[in-house]
Design a protein around this motif. Structure first.
Motif, PDB file in Angstrom:
ATOM      1  N   MET A 175      77.957  41.055  80.389  1.00 24.13           N
ATOM      2  CA  MET A 175      78.307  41.269  78.988  1.00 24.13           C
ATOM      3  C   MET A 175      79.705  40.721  78.726  1.00 24.13           C
ATOM      4  SD  MET A 175      79.036  45.338  78.787  1.00 24.13           S
ATOM      5  CE  MET A 175      79.969  46.140  80.076  1.00 24.13           C
ATOM      6  N   LEU A 219      79.624  50.287  71.304  1.00 25.71           N
ATOM      7  CA  LEU A 219      78.591  49.251  71.356  1.00 25.71           C
ATOM      8  C   LEU A 219      77.250  49.950  71.417  1.00 25.71           C
ATOM      9  CD1 LEU A 219      79.825  46.634  73.986  1.00 25.71           C
ATOM     10  CD2 LEU A 219      79.960  46.482  71.512  1.00 25.71           C
ATOM     11  N   HIS A 221      74.182  43.237  72.870  1.00 28.86           N
ATOM     12  CA  HIS A 221      75.526  43.033  73.409  1.00 28.86           C
ATOM     13  C   HIS A 221      75.502  42.616  74.880  1.00 28.86           C
ATOM     14  CE1 HIS A 221      77.297  44.710  69.813  1.00 28.86           C
ATOM     15  NE2 HIS A 221      76.428  45.688  69.892  1.00 28.86           N
TER      16      HIS A 221
END
Length: 154
Positions: free
Chosen positions: A46, A57, A62
């Motif tokens: 990530m 998040l 993501h």
């Protein structure tokens, strides 16, 4: 080459260079969740470059990739990838140092995956339960960057 052509060429070179340098750079992290007999080993990719303060998040978009292997559980053992999870949560109330172990840092508030059986499912902060939440409990014990390979000396 006239001045306008030179300026246009220079602008094009600068634009390409800036676009390449601003591309998100994904980093690899290893995470371990442990229970009384079950464990989950996770490798994720990530981009953390924009996570400079407090953040939340949500969602697997993501993440570049996830590989999670659960073993020792009564049920729900196996290897799972990004497509096995329908959600992801990563929260902090202050900036984290992504170059070292994240578990134990002030402000680290949650890191969890959510999936349907047979994949693990998050139950509370830092806690997964195997087999969609119906099996063994596992708590996050480590989240750290994967060390960069060292270059061999000539």
């Amino acid at each position: 080459m006239d001045t306008l052509a030179k300026v246009t060429a220079l602008f094009t070179i600068l634009s390409v260079s800036l676009a390449q340098s601003s591309e998100a750079a994904a980093s690899m992290y290893n995470a371990t969740y442990s229970g009384s007999s079950a464990t989950a080993h996770v490798t994720i990719s990530m981009d953390t470059s924009s996570l400079t303060g407090d953040f939340i998040l949500l969602g697997t978009s993501h993440l570049e990739s996830i590989t999670m292997t659960v073993s020792g559980a009564v049920s729900g053992n196996g290897t799972f990838t990004k497509s096995d999870f329908n959600n992801f949560s990563f929260r902090s109330t202050q900036a984290l140092d992504f170059t070292r172990e994240i578990v134990g840092q002030n402000g680290f508030a949650d890191f969890n995956f959510f999936g349907a059986s047979p994949a693990p499912n998050g139950s509370v902060e830092f806690t997964l339960k195997a087999d969609g939440g119906s099996s063994d409990l596992m708590v996050l014990t480590s989240l750290a960057p994967v060390p960069e390979p060292s270059s061999a000396a000539p």
